[in-house]
Enzyme design. Structure first.
Site, PDB file in Angstrom:
ATOM      1  N   LYS A  80      46.350  14.091  21.508  1.00 28.96           N
ATOM      2  CA  LYS A  80      47.263  15.174  21.876  1.00 28.96           C
ATOM      3  C   LYS A  80      48.190  14.697  22.996  1.00 28.96           C
ATOM      4  O   LYS A  80      47.769  13.914  23.858  1.00 28.96           O
ATOM      5  CB  LYS A  80      46.419  16.376  22.327  1.00 28.96           C
ATOM      6  N   SER A 120      46.553  25.498  20.838  1.00 25.33           N
ATOM      7  CA  SER A 120      47.709  24.660  21.090  1.00 25.33           C
ATOM      8  C   SER A 120      47.597  23.248  20.521  1.00 25.33           C
ATOM      9  O   SER A 120      48.601  22.546  20.430  1.00 25.33           O
ATOM     10  CB  SER A 120      47.926  24.566  22.594  1.00 25.33           C
ATOM     11  N   SER A 143      41.963  26.224  22.035  1.00 28.76           N
ATOM     12  CA  SER A 143      42.997  25.357  21.467  1.00 28.76           C
ATOM     13  C   SER A 143      42.520  24.218  20.578  1.00 28.76           C
ATOM     14  O   SER A 143      43.349  23.552  19.970  1.00 28.76           O
ATOM     15  CB  SER A 143      43.858  24.776  22.580  1.00 28.76           C
TER      16      SER A 143
HETATM   17  N1  GLN Z   1      45.778  30.123  23.199  1.00 30.39           N
HETATM   18  C1  GLN Z   1      45.218  30.106  24.523  1.00 30.39           C
HETATM   19  C2  GLN Z   1      46.312  30.110  25.546  1.00 30.39           C
HETATM   20  O1  GLN Z   1      47.428  30.210  25.161  1.00 30.39           O
HETATM   21  C3  GLN Z   1      44.349  28.908  24.674  1.00 30.39           C
HETATM   22  C4  GLN Z   1      45.109  27.690  24.976  1.00 30.39           C
HETATM   23  C5  GLN Z   1      44.240  26.497  25.122  1.00 30.39           C
HETATM   24  O2  GLN Z   1      43.057  26.513  24.808  1.00 30.39           O
HETATM   25  N2  GLN Z   1      44.829  25.432  25.647  1.00 30.39           N
HETATM   26  O3  GLN Z   1      46.094  30.022  26.712  1.00 30.39           O
END
Ligand code: GLN
Length: 474
Positions: free
Chosen positions: A73, A148, A172
């Site tokens: 990532k 994400s 994410s």
């Molecule tokens: N979707 C969640 C957020 O927007 C989790 C994001 C993540 O785990 N990095 O914060």
């Protein structure tokens, strides 16, 4: 073939790594539309594959990832490579050092094929918040891949890499794994070093793996996990041999179904597929299943979005145009330079989070929001502790819905935040959870099932997930 089998056959001289890398590069080129990668290390990956083949010919010892191709990532630092967190503000930033996970994977003889697209600074649930444009779901490109770590999930789901790393702050890894039909693990907080992971919310962030099967993820995890003197929150814990114990699930296992995770807002097809898997565990494997209660689930999203934004507002203060990446041009003074750099460098969602986080930490509201959220976080953790006195593991859906259409939730942040309702509690409690496929909807979109375990119960997650894979079939 499992990754373990690929590795074995590579070491035995039965597979060409150069050919494998070429195939992955072709798959990436063919599926440009999915927008899974921010950068592909084309020449470098081929050169490394050749070097590994030469070492094999010389009969040198090879690490456990030799023969395998991994994607990372774009928030994981790799020395002398760009790292942008899919943000304009880090454009042009080249990392002066490698994350511990990268060092470990290279030492294990992995080929890193590129860095994957993501929601900007890992903030999002649909991968639509990237400076490089949205990632698309390989099962239907009109749908989001989840976020994400959407690029990493897609890379594995669409055959662009054997394995990938993502990061999970509130879901994410698990949510995109669910949306794309692959396996993803959010390790226990402290199992994996965060050194070299660009911080979003440091008390919640954890790097973790994606793979096609539970066995692949179980094989991959020990190659990058473990205590690291560079990360004081990493735990001196001996990483078990997950693969050796994969089939040793105790017969007398009890699984809890948190009733609050199956109530309003859940898509009927998601409930049906998850319950189908639970039935298989009960009927075919004789596992005891009982309902449990986690009433604080109602407060999970509010608690998470206070703590995550508070930490983000502090962590993202360092992007000031002086030290990293992008800097606004033609400014009058320092104040304007800061102002314009951050205005132009950050996207909408990141700005929203910085404002929210600054607000909940401000002196007038700190007690009412931030302190309160920390207290509720502790209660959520205690609620899980109590549940794990009664049951060994919990099973829930990963997300209340399957993948949704691009654009569907973009204008309604609250709706978007609700797609994390079943995942954020795990990060708040610092425990571990695995997402794995458990069937598809009538529209052909994958459904993900989440297995939650107490601290350092990864072995159990893998055992239960592996058993479920056998029961559910391909
Ligand atoms: N979707 C969640 C957020 O927007 C989790 C994001 C993540 O785990 N990095 O914060």
């Amino acid at each position: 073939m499992t990754v373990q089998e690929i590795h074995r056959r590579f070491v035995a001289g039965e597979l060409s790594l150069v050919e494998r890398v070429e195939q992955f590069l072709k798959a990436i080129d063919r599926q440009q539309l999915l927008n899974a990668f921010v950068e592909v290390y084309r020449e470098e990956a081929l050169a490394r594959a050749r070097a590994l083949e030469i070492r094999r010919e010389k009969g040198e010892a090879l690490g456990p990832l030799a023969g395998l191709v991994v994607a990372i990532k774009d928030n994981i630092c790799y020395q002398d490579h760009g790292t942008t967190c899919a943000s304009h503000i880090l454009e042009g930033f080249v990392s002066p050092y490698s994350a511990t996970v990268v060092k470990k994977m290279l030492a294990a003889d992995a080929v890193i094929i590129g860095r994957t697209n993501m929601d900007e600074f890992a903030m999002g649930s649909s991968n639509e918040n990237s400076y490089y444009g949205p990632v698309k779901n390989p099962h239907n490109p009109e749908y989001v891949p989840g976020g994400s770590s959407g690029g990493s999930a897609v890379a594995v789901a669409a055959g662009m890499a054997d394995l990938a790393l993502g990061s999970d702050t509130g879901g994410s890894i698990r949510q995109p794994a669910a949306f794309c039909g692959v396996v993803g693990l959010k390790p226990t907080y402290g199992l994996v070093s965060r050194y070299g992971l660009v911080a979003f919310a440091s008390s919640l962030d954890q790097i973790g793996p994606f793979g096609r099967t539970v066995a692949d993820v179980a094989y991959f995890t020990p190659t990058f996990a473990g205590h690291d003197p560079c990360d004081s929150t990493s735990v001196p814990f001996e990483i078990p041999d997950y693969i050796a114990q994969l089939k040793d699930l105790p017969q007398k296992l009890t699984i809890g179904l948190p009733e609050e995770y199956f109530q309003e807002g859940i898509d009927p097809q998601v409930r049906d597929r998850v319950m189908g898997a639970v039935e298989a565990l009960k009927k075919q494997a004789g596992i005891t299943v009982k309902p449990v209660h986690l009433p604080l689930t109602d407060y999970a999203i509010a608690t998470y979005y206070i703590i995550a934004t508070a930490e983000a507002s502090s962590n993202l203060a360092r992007y000031d145009g002086v030290r990293y990446g992008y800097r606004a041009r033609e400014v009058e003074d320092l104040q304007e330079m800061y102002f314009r750099t951050r205005s132009e460098g950050f996207g909408r969602e990141v700005k929203r989070r910085i404002m929210l986080g600054t607000f909940v930490l401000s002196s007038g509201y700190y007690e009412a929001y931030y302190r309160k959220a920390q207290q509720v976080r502790r209660l959520i953790k205690e609620e899980f502790d109590r549940a794990f006195q009664e049951v060994d593991l919990l099973i829930t859906p990963t997300s209340p819905t399957p993948a949704f259409r691009l654009g569907e939730k973009l204008d309604d942040p609250l709706k978007m935040y609700l797609s994390d309702i079943y995942t954020v509690t795990v990060n708040l409690a610092g425990i571990c959870a695995l997402s794995m496929p458990c069937g598809s909807t009538e529209q052909g979109l994958p459904v993900g099932l989440q297995i939650i375990g107490g601290p350092f119960q990864e072995t159990r997650l893998f055992q239960c997930g592996h058993l479920l894979e056998q029961l559910l079939g391909p």
